[in-house]
Motif scaffolding. Structure first.
Motif, PDB file in Angstrom:
ATOM      1  N   PRO A 150     -41.553  27.326 -33.679  1.00  0.00           N
ATOM      2  CA  PRO A 150     -41.482  27.209 -32.218  1.00  0.00           C
ATOM      3  C   PRO A 150     -40.409  26.251 -31.713  1.00  0.00           C
ATOM      4  O   PRO A 150     -39.839  26.460 -30.639  1.00  0.00           O
ATOM      5  N   SER A 151     -40.115  25.206 -32.483  1.00  0.00           N
ATOM      6  CA  SER A 151     -39.097  24.243 -32.038  1.00  0.00           C
ATOM      7  C   SER A 151     -37.707  24.863 -32.027  1.00  0.00           C
ATOM      8  O   SER A 151     -36.780  24.337 -31.407  1.00  0.00           O
ATOM      9  N   HIS A 152     -37.564  26.009 -32.684  1.00  0.00           N
ATOM     10  CA  HIS A 152     -36.297  26.744 -32.688  1.00  0.00           C
ATOM     11  C   HIS A 152     -36.321  27.917 -31.701  1.00  0.00           C
ATOM     12  O   HIS A 152     -35.373  28.713 -31.658  1.00  0.00           O
ATOM     13  N   GLY A 153     -37.425  28.025 -30.951  1.00  0.00           N
ATOM     14  CA  GLY A 153     -37.551  29.124 -29.989  1.00  0.00           C
ATOM     15  C   GLY A 153     -37.647  30.481 -30.656  1.00  0.00           C
ATOM     16  O   GLY A 153     -37.220  31.489 -30.094  1.00  0.00           O
ATOM     17  N   LEU A 154     -38.252  30.493 -31.845  1.00  0.00           N
ATOM     18  CA  LEU A 154     -38.352  31.725 -32.612  1.00  0.00           C
ATOM     19  C   LEU A 154     -39.769  31.942 -33.136  1.00  0.00           C
ATOM     20  O   LEU A 154     -40.446  30.980 -33.507  1.00  0.00           O
ATOM     21  N   PRO A 155     -40.212  33.201 -33.191  1.00  0.00           N
ATOM     22  CA  PRO A 155     -41.439  33.486 -33.927  1.00  0.00           C
ATOM     23  C   PRO A 155     -41.172  33.263 -35.419  1.00  0.00           C
ATOM     24  O   PRO A 155     -40.023  33.347 -35.873  1.00  0.00           O
ATOM     25  N   ALA A 156     -42.229  33.007 -36.165  1.00  0.00           N
ATOM     26  CA  ALA A 156     -42.065  32.685 -37.588  1.00  0.00           C
ATOM     27  C   ALA A 156     -41.380  33.803 -38.364  1.00  0.00           C
ATOM     28  O   ALA A 156     -40.573  33.537 -39.263  1.00  0.00           O
TER      29      ALA A 156
END
Length: 264
Positions: free
Chosen positions: A229-235
Motif C-alpha cells: 500500500p505504501s507504493h500505491g499498489l495492490p500486492a
C-alpha cells in the motif's frame, strides 16, 4: 451509458474489529478478480481512505466519491474512477465521509442511501466490493443493507477468539433488522503464521464456529502485503510471487468456484 445484463454481486468486506486485514483483503480480492477477467468495482466506504490510497488514487483526484453518492448527488457515474488495474474501478473515499453520520442523522432513508444504486451497479459489474469501516456505524449499515453477502476477514491472533460470538450475534442482528437476504460469502483467515501455535488454534476455533463458511484459502502473514500500500499498489502488482499475493489469487478462484456451485 448502456448496461449489460450482468446481474453481479455486492460483497461487503467487513469486521467490526480493526487490524484484521480488511482493507488489504478488499484491495487484493478486487484486483485478483479483475486479473481473472471479471469486471469489478471497489467502493471505499472507510473515511481513512486506505483502499483508495492502496490503489494509487491520490487525494487530489478524489473530487467526487462515496461521500457525494451517500448525499444527494444521484449521478453515481461521476464518482466512479479508473484505477491502474484493467477491469477494476473505484469509488474513492475522502475525509468528508467521516461527517456523514451527523449530516444524515435526520434523513429518513439514511440507512438505504447506498442501496439506491444496487441494481445499476449489479447490471454493470460482476463484483462490487465494499471496504467498510471497522465499526457498525451508519456507513457500515449502508453497506450491509446494499450487500448480497459478507466477506469477513478474521486474523489468526488470540483476540480474534474473543470476538467470534460477538460476530455471530452481529450477523444475526443484520439479518433480522436490515437485510433478510444477506449471507456469509466466506470467513477468511488472515495473518496466518504456521510457526505459531495460536494461529492453528484460532483456525480450529473459527472452523468450529462457522463450519463450511470458512474459506479454504488462508492468507499468510507476509511482509510484501504490508509494504504494497505504501507504493500505491495492490500486492499482486507489487510482487505477484509473494505468498500473500498468490493466496489472494487463490481466494478469487475459490470464491468463483463456490459461487458457481451455489455453495452459498
Amino acid at each position: 451509458m448502456s448496461f449489460s445484463n450482468k446481474k453481479g454481486k455486492i460483497i461487503a468486506v467487513t469486521n467490526q474489529k480493526g487490524g484484521v486485514g480488511k482493507t488489504t483483503t478488499a484491495i487484493n480480492i478486487a484486483t485478483s478478480m479483475a486479473a481473472i477477467k471479471k469486471s469489478v468495482l471497489l467502493i471505499d466506504l472507510d473515511p481513512q481512505g486506505n483502499a483508495s490510497t492502496g490503489l494509487g488514487v491520490e487525494d487530489k483526484h478524489r473530487k467526487i466519491g462515496a461521500y457525494e453518492i451517500l448525499g444527494d448527488n444521484n449521478n453515481i457515474e461521476e464518482a466512479i474512477q479508473e484505477t491502474i488495474i484493467p477491469g477494476l474501478k473505484i469509488i474513492p473515499a475522502t475525509v468528508d465521509l467521516s461527517g456523514v453520520e451527523i449530516e444524515l442523522v435526520d434523513v429518513e432513508d439514511r440507512m438505504n442511501r447506498l442501496q439506491r444504486y444496487s441494481s445499476i451497479l449489479k447490471n454493470k459489474y460482476d463484483f462490487i466490493f465494499i471496504d467498510c469501516p471497522p465499526s457498525l456505524g451508519l456507513l457500515t449499515i449502508n453497506a450491509l443493507t446494499a450487500a448480497d453477502s459478507l466477506l469477513i476477514p478474521v486474523q489468526c491472533e488470540f483476540f480474534a477468539l474473543e470476538g467470534l460470538s460477538h460476530l455471530k450475534k452481529t450477523i444475526t442482528r443484520i439479518k433480522e433488522k436490515l437485510n433478510k437476504k444477506i449471507y456469509i460469502e466466506g470467513i477468511l483467515l488472515t495473518m496466518y503464521d504456521k510457526r505459531n501455535r495460536i494461529s492453528l488454534e484460532v483456525k480450529e476455533e473459527v472452523i468450529k464456529y462457522f463450519g463450511k463458511d470458512v474459506l479454504k484459502t488462508i492468507i499468510p502473514r507476509n511482509v510484501r502485503l504490508a509494504e504494497a500500500p505504501s507504493h500505491g499498489l495492490p500486492a499482486i502488482l507489487y510482487d505477484i510471487n509473494a505468498p500473500g499475493s498468490q493466496a489472494y489469487i487463490s481466494l478469487a478462484k475459490e470464491m468463483i468456484v463456490r459461487i458457481t456451485k451455489g455453495e452459498n
